[in-house]
Scaffold this active site. Structure first.
Site, PDB file in Angstrom:
ATOM      1  N   LYS A  58      50.724  22.260  40.113  1.00  0.00           N
ATOM      2  CA  LYS A  58      49.252  22.011  40.241  1.00  0.00           C
ATOM      3  C   LYS A  58      48.726  21.970  38.553  1.00  0.00           C
ATOM      4  CE  LYS A  58      44.837  24.109  42.072  1.00  0.00           C
ATOM      5  NZ  LYS A  58      44.448  25.470  42.671  1.00  0.00           N
ATOM      6  N   SER A  90      42.751  28.613  47.833  1.00  0.00           N
ATOM      7  CA  SER A  90      43.112  27.214  47.233  1.00  0.00           C
ATOM      8  C   SER A  90      44.578  26.799  47.462  1.00  0.00           C
ATOM      9  CB  SER A  90      42.576  26.912  45.874  1.00  0.00           C
ATOM     10  OG  SER A  90      41.293  26.710  45.574  1.00  0.00           O
ATOM     11  N   SER A  95      41.143  23.954  46.367  1.00  0.00           N
ATOM     12  CA  SER A  95      41.238  23.315  45.435  1.00  0.00           C
ATOM     13  C   SER A  95      42.655  22.481  45.274  1.00  0.00           C
ATOM     14  CB  SER A  95      41.007  23.737  44.183  1.00  0.00           C
ATOM     15  OG  SER A  95      42.031  24.681  43.559  1.00  0.00           O
TER      16      SER A  95
END
Ligand code: GLN
Length: 507
Positions: free
Chosen positions: A80, A179, A155
């Site tokens: 990420k 997330s 997210s």
């Protein structure tokens, strides 16, 4: 589609160790898959083929020399883009950090590199990890591989979509309010938020430091356990890092039944506001757990009703402070006002005005307000009290049950734009995941199948602090029983991709 990209990390590990396949072949297969589908999925913000292949080549050479390697050596991974990677762009999906090349690696990235996992690239997210759909990325949304018109969650939508679209067998996510778990749920992947402090936060671009935790995303429970064991454990560079080892998570996935395990269904999570298909899938999964010998009980956590409200005071408060460093002076974007004097304040205002998106600005304003003199006690102070009540609810519930369960999300993946203009509707996606962050307890989301709308549903389990192994046990048993029913893992069904891509992939 190459079988090298549909294989799990555990299978790849085995085949690499048996020298049936090389790390270069495995990595190249994933890079090819990315080239094929990522134009549609947009899971990645940066792909670093050269670096990934260099790592893979190195692993192959070391293996040829007979060196002892980590079991995941040569298994590629996506990271990420809120986790810093030395020399590789790290943007947090914000214009504020566009073009920034970090001078160091996060601890978890150091561990990935030391173990020889080729890093394929950096995945998309909502800007600074604020959001539930990746629609707040400054570089365009990620699409859900199951239906390209729908969000992949957020997210960490990029990490989950990369795994679900077979672009990577493993990914790193971060979970501040859900997330990792929410994107895993809506893309049919497995995602784990470890116990707070069990995985180093050193090198994570902070959102809310008392809530942030990095963890694994994968297609199977075992794969998450393998990755979790690698990235977890004490780090002296993180002052909130726990001293303990993460526990034997892989061994926990070998459990065949759930005899003696008390599973607590949280009354406050899963009823009103939850889609019918989501509830049906959850209830069916509970039935399977009972078949496996678990005792299902109902528990009540009344303060959970206030978790979302408390979170949206604590998170913005911490975020407003953490994001103050993006001021156009030290690193990242610098925008000078078009006219008038070039004072520090005016440069900061111009930079922050241009560099942050609407959602980030909204939270900075909320957080600054909640922390301001005169409002601090009413907002931030009350939210911290609620946080304590939530921790007490967990403690009481864990007296009655070994794990707590609920649907991971109220709904399956929604369409782009559906909740973008309604922040409250967006925030409600995390109603079931947020309590865990407020209490620091670990949580997992495991796919239980498809809802009546044909989209994946996630099952959440939560365990007491430091008892992450329980999540892997219940997750692995559930996964095995579901696979027996379905005849194949959920993700063996190719997720929908546009016809052209799907035809290519099947060739
Ligand atoms: N969706 C939640 C939020 O917007 C959670 C974010 C996260 O876990 N990073 O804050």
């Amino acid at each position: 589609m190459s079988e090298l990209v549909t294989a799990t990390a555990a299978q790849l590990s085995q085949r690499l160790r048996a020298k049936e396949v090389s790390a270069v072949e495995v990595t190249q297969a994933h890079l090819d898959r990315i080239a094929q589908v990522d134009g549609d999925v947009h899971a990645f913000l940066h792909v670093n083929a050269d670096e990934a292949l260099t790592t893979a080549r190195d692993v192959d050479e070391r293996r040829a020399r007979g060196e002892e390697l980590h079991p995941l050596a040569g298994v590629p991974i996506a990271v990420k883009d809120v986790v810093v990677t030395k020399g590789q762009p790290t943007t947090a999906a914000s214009k504020m950090l566009e073009g920034w090349l970090p001078p160091y690696d996060a601890t978890i990235v150091e561990r990935l590199r030391a173990a020889g996992l080729p890093i394929l690239g950096k995945t998309n997210l909502d800007e600074f990890a604020m959001g539930s759909s990746t629609e707040h990325s400054a570089f365009g949304p990620t699409r859900n591989p199951w239906d390209l018109g729908r969000i992949p969650g957020g997210s960490g939508g990029g990490s989950a979509a990369a795994v679900a679209a077979y672009e990577a067998p493993l990914a790193i996510g971060t979970d501040t309010g859900g997330s990792i778990r929410q994107p895993a749920a809506v893309t049919g992947s497995v995602g784990v938020k470890p116990t707070y402090g069990a995985v180093s936060r050193y090198g994570l671009i902070a959102l809310a430091s008392s809530l942030d935790q990095a963890g694994p995303v994968s297609r199977t429970v075992l794969d998450s356990a393998l990755l979790h064991e690698l990235i977890g454990g004490h780090d002296p560079r993180d002052s909130t890092s726990l001293p303990d080892p993460v526990g034997d998570l892989v061994a926990a996935t070998e459990s065949l039944d759930l005899r003696g395990v008390r599973v607590g269904v949280v009354r406050e999570l899963g009823d009103e506001g939850y889609q019918t298909g989501v509830r049906a899938s959850f209830t069916a999964a509970l039935g399977l757990l009972e078949e496996a010998g678990a005792e299902v009980v109902e528990v009540s956590c009344p303060s959970f009703d206030y978790a979302l409200a408390a979170y949206y005071l604590i998170l913005p408060a911490e975020a407003s402070s953490n994001l103050a460093k993006f001021d156009g002076m030290r690193f990242g974007l610098r925008v000078e006002p078009e006219d008038g004097p070039l004072t520090a304040e005016r440069v900061m205002a111009a930079t922050r005005g241009a560099g942050f998106g609407d959602e980030v600005k909204r939270r900075i304003i909320l957080g600054t307000h909640a922390l301001s003199a005169g409002y601090y006690d009413a907002y931030y102070g009350s939210a911290q009290q609620v946080r304590t009540l939530i921790q007490r609810d967990f403690a009481a519930a864990f007296e009655q049950a070994d794990v707590l369960v609920s649907p991971t999300t109220p709904t399956t993946a929604f369409r782009f734009g559906e909740k973008l203009d309604d922040p409250l509707a967006m925030y409600l996606n995390d109603v079931a995941t947020i309590p865990a962050n407020l209490a620091g307890v670990p949580g997992i989301s495991v796919p239980t199948g498809l809802s009546d709308d044909g989209l994946p549903v996630g099952f959440q389990a939560l365990a007491p602090v430091r008892e992450d192994a329980r999540l892997y046990r219940i997750g692995a048993v559930l996964e095995r029983l579901l696979d027996e029913r379905r005849g194949h893992p959920l993700l063996a069904e190719a997720p929908q991709l546009p016809t052209t891509v799907a035809q290519e992939a099947n060739r």
